[in-house]
Enzyme design. Structure first.
Site, PDB file in Angstrom:
ATOM      1  CG  HIS A  39     -20.754  49.055  45.036  1.00  0.00           C
ATOM      2  ND1 HIS A  39     -21.594  48.597  46.019  1.00  0.00           N
ATOM      3  CD2 HIS A  39     -21.537  49.669  44.113  1.00  0.00           C
ATOM      4  CE1 HIS A  39     -22.849  48.880  45.682  1.00  0.00           C
ATOM      5  NE2 HIS A  39     -22.830  49.545  44.530  1.00  0.00           N
TER       6      HIS A  39
ATOM      7  CE  LYS B 289       1.701  69.928  18.582  1.00  0.00           C
ATOM      8  NZ  LYS B 289       1.307  70.838  19.643  1.00  0.00           N
TER       9      LYS B 289
ATOM     10  CD  GLU C  67       0.742  66.264  28.838  1.00  0.00           C
ATOM     11  OE1 GLU C  67       1.516  65.300  28.927  1.00  0.00           O
ATOM     12  OE2 GLU C  67       0.004  66.437  27.848  1.00  0.00           O
TER      13      GLU C  67
ATOM     14  N   GLY D 204      -1.454  68.549  22.156  1.00  0.00           N
ATOM     15  CA  GLY D 204      -1.855  67.147  22.078  1.00  0.00           C
ATOM     16  C   GLY D 204      -3.132  66.864  22.852  1.00  0.00           C
ATOM     17  NE  ARG D 205      -2.115  69.958  28.365  1.00  0.00           N
ATOM     18  CZ  ARG D 205      -0.866  70.236  28.020  1.00  0.00           C
ATOM     19  NH1 ARG D 205      -0.157  69.356  27.326  1.00  0.00           N
ATOM     20  NH2 ARG D 205      -0.306  71.383  28.334  1.00  0.00           N
TER      21      ARG D 205
ATOM     22  CD  GLU E  25       5.754  56.040  25.181  1.00  0.00           C
ATOM     23  OE1 GLU E  25       6.120  56.872  24.310  1.00  0.00           O
ATOM     24  OE2 GLU E  25       5.870  56.249  26.398  1.00  0.00           O
TER      25      GLU E  25
ATOM     26  CE  LYS F 208       7.605  62.623  25.890  1.00  0.00           C
ATOM     27  NZ  LYS F 208       7.126  63.566  24.899  1.00  0.00           N
TER      28      LYS F 208
HETATM   29  O1  F6P Z   1       4.727  63.159  26.556  1.00  0.00           O
HETATM   30  C1  F6P Z   1       3.586  63.933  26.630  1.00  0.00           C
HETATM   31  C2  F6P Z   1       3.040  64.171  25.260  1.00  0.00           C
HETATM   32  O2  F6P Z   1       3.843  65.041  24.548  1.00  0.00           O
HETATM   33  C3  F6P Z   1       1.613  64.685  25.323  1.00  0.00           C
HETATM   34  O3  F6P Z   1       1.543  66.033  25.521  1.00  0.00           O
HETATM   35  C4  F6P Z   1       1.086  64.233  24.016  1.00  0.00           C
HETATM   36  O4  F6P Z   1      -0.312  64.236  23.982  1.00  0.00           O
HETATM   37  C5  F6P Z   1       1.678  62.849  23.933  1.00  0.00           C
HETATM   38  O5  F6P Z   1       2.942  62.963  24.541  1.00  0.00           O
HETATM   39  C6  F6P Z   1       1.805  62.276  22.566  1.00  0.00           C
HETATM   40  O6  F6P Z   1       2.597  63.070  21.736  1.00  0.00           O
HETATM   41  P1  F6P Z   1       2.561  62.880  20.174  1.00  0.00           P
HETATM   42  O7  F6P Z   1       1.174  63.148  19.703  1.00  0.00           O
HETATM   43  O8  F6P Z   1       3.548  63.870  19.620  1.00  0.00           O
HETATM   44  O9  F6P Z   1       2.967  61.472  19.861  1.00  0.00           O
END
Ligand code: F6P
Length: 553
Positions: free
Chosen positions: A386, A208, A355, A269-270, A214, A506
């Site tokens: 199990h 987003k 979240e 995002g979620r 990452e 972060k």
């Molecule tokens: O760090 C949490 C978050 O902002 C989530 O809300 C989001 O889904 C995820 O990181 C990834 O964010 P982006 O889509 O901006 O890379």
């Protein structure tokens, strides 16, 4: 909108009193007293049949919880969301994932713009692109057909598409390999790429913000891999597409606007798997099936918006969480899909619930004086039986469970499916009704073993069933949970749509990353400093002191 904390609402006190009575009742009694209970506490919504009868509730509980929802202004908040008001008050944004699944014929004016045509314009572009990839018309740099899709993203930009892709594997094109890379741990990317032909690989970089550490780290390494393998920067244009709200950052990364699919800041995002973030899914299952997926969401949206609160399934599921968290003191909630292909659902719901509602400050910025989101966890059945089911049946904590199943098998192995569903029903029955000491003794168990083999029961669960796992039923299921989470957020008077709680970590990681590769003095607490120095020393001693890690953004 609730202006008073829920604890101060008249209903809360009544629920407390009611709870004091209900907590003494056993599900065995409730079922015996009320022969209609199973029928009357089973509800239908958008193709799902949801049985709440094995919950520690009575009809009065539902009435009181619904009153609570009314006193918290749920209907008004729901309308505010559907109308596109800025209900995400800390980010000053509307919350409009519901717009992503509105049919083309509808309109939703936000500000001075109808967002529905924008949504469908992107969906049409996605469909065109997905079709070209599926038919082999979109070729790689060397002219090879694309056979591998690698989605790079994290959080909502990974969990949604990864969960849905796995869920719909029986609907996916078997000639395409779709993989999801999320972790900044280089093992994730390395393992995903090690057997792939770069000339036949398409990367879908989903973010987003297009700044996430990452994702950007993985995307850069993937770009280096591709260029080194194909020998030209020009290959990027045929092997990288991006999904983001941040057009400038995508361009800066080197992905051309024509290879970018947008979404909007009003999609969290979620809550984004039904936006362009679902591109990898659309490529896998095809545009028609993806539209069916959206139709499932929409059917549940319509139910949530219009069904009376006392028969509104997402509302009831949301209220049940309030009931268990705030009155029974439950701190966790288990999600157990009896469907192997839904094995990533618990992780997906972890983000959605935790979240969204893992907050301790009200909309007005005051500390909450009550518990909010439970810890969500789970594993597919029957595997979980199990491992952790022992605790569910005989442990000292009360864990409400969601059991999710389908009438029809996805494979011709019908006897497997019968066993699967028999186990789901058996677990819910055993949890609810248990086995008394007398029943155990009557089966000839020796006296010393009776306590060990007794099941208290009275452990609550929901059974959710749909005819079959399809794009449509999956869309409806996701929307069901989304709106249950919304309902909880309204009762708890919190903002379910921000996630400030992820920022501090972060920021600190961004500070520590370059510190690991230098010898400069660092200023952290004694423990963190000690670990930085230890890692640095090992890194240098083992000859791994390469270039220091780049800053995240
Ligand atoms: O760090 C949490 C978050 O902002 C989530 O809300 C989001 O889904 C995820 O990181 C990834 O964010 P982006 O889509 O901006 O890379």
């Amino acid at each position: 909108m609730a202006t008073r904390p829920p604890l101060e609402l008249p209903c809360w006190g009544r629920l407390r009193e009611h709870h004091a009575a209900v907590v003494r009742r056993h599900l065995r009694e409730l079922f015996t007293e009320d022969p209609q209970r199973a029928r009357d506490l089973t509800f239908e919504a958008a193709g799902w049949r949801v049985d709440l009868s094995k919950h520690r509730i009575t009809r009065d509980t539902i009435q009181l919880l619904v009153q609570l929802a009314e006193q918290c202004g749920l209907a008004a908040r729901r309308e505010a969301m559907f109308r596109g008001e800025r209900i995400n008050t800390t980010e000053f944004r509307p919350v409009l994932h519901i717009a992503l699944r509105l049919p083309r014929s509808r309109s939703l004016i936000v500000g001075d713009q109808d967002v529905v045509p924008q949504v469908h314009q992107v969906l049409d572009r996605m469909a065109d692109f997905a079709t070209r990839v599926r038919l082999g018309a979109w070729k790689g740099f060397t002219g090879k057909r694309i056979r591998n899709i690698v989605n790079i993203g994290i959080g909502g930009s990974d969990l949604g598409p990864a969960m849905v892709y796995e869920a719909l594997q029986f609907h996916a094109d078997q000639n395409l390999r779709v993989r999801y890379v999320s972790n900044v741990d280089g093992s994730d990317l390395t393992l995903a790429l090690r057997d792939l032909d770069p000339a036949a690989t398409l990367f879908v970089v989903c973010s987003k913000t297009f700044t996430t550490l990452e994702t950007m780290t993985n995307a850069r390494s993937a770009r280096e891999w591709l260029i080194s393998q194909l020998g030209s920067e020009s290959a990027i244009a045929r092997h990288f597409v991006a999904v983001s709200t941040n057009q400038a950052a995508v361009r800066e990364f080197g992905i051309a606007p024509e290879n970018m699919f947008v979404f909007w800041d009003w999609v969290g995002g979620r809550y984004s798997v039904d936006s362009a973030i679902g591109l990898s899914v659309m490529i896998a299952i095809g545009p028609d099936a993806f539209r069916e997926f959206l139709a499932g969401f929409h059917a549940m949206d319509e139910h949530f918006r219009s069904a009376p609160l006392q028969r509104n399934v997402p509302v009831l599921l949301g209220l049940l969480a309030v009931w268990y968290v705030n009155f029974f003191g439950c701190q966790t909630w288990a999600v157990v899909p009896y469907e192997h292909c839904l094995r990533r659902l618990p992780s997906y719901l972890q983000q959605l619930v935790m979240e969204s509602n893992g907050k301790s400050v009200t909309l007005q910025g005051e500390a909450v004086s009550y518990a909010t989101a439970p810890v969500v966890w789970g594993e597919p059945g029957t595997n979980g039986q199990h491992s952790f089911f022992q605790l569910l049946h005989q442990g000292t904590v009360l864990v409400p469970c969601d059991f999710i199943g389908f009438c029809e098998a996805q494979t011709p192995l019908q006897h497997h499916h019968d066993l699967l569903i028999a186990n789901m029903l058996a677990q819910a029955e055993a949890l609810a009704f248990g086995r008394t000491a007398e029943e155990v003794a009557a089966r000839g168990v020796t006296a010393g073993l009776v306590p060990h083999r007794t099941f208290q029961g009275n452990r609550p669960s929901t059974i959710l069933m749909a005819p079959k796992l399809t794009p449509r039923s999956l869309g409806a299921l996701i929307a069901l949970y989304e709106h249950a989470v919304f309902t909880q957020g309204v009762i708890w008077n919190i903002n379910s749509f921000d996630q400030w709680g992820v920022e501090l970590g972060k920021e600190l990681a961004d500070r520590i990353a370059p510190e690991l590769g230098t010898n400069e003095e660092v200023q952290h607490d004694a423990s963190t400093t000690q670990w930085i120095l230890y890692y640095r020393e090992r890194r240098a001693r083992d000859g791994r002191a390469g270039k220091p890690p780049a800053r995240a953004n």
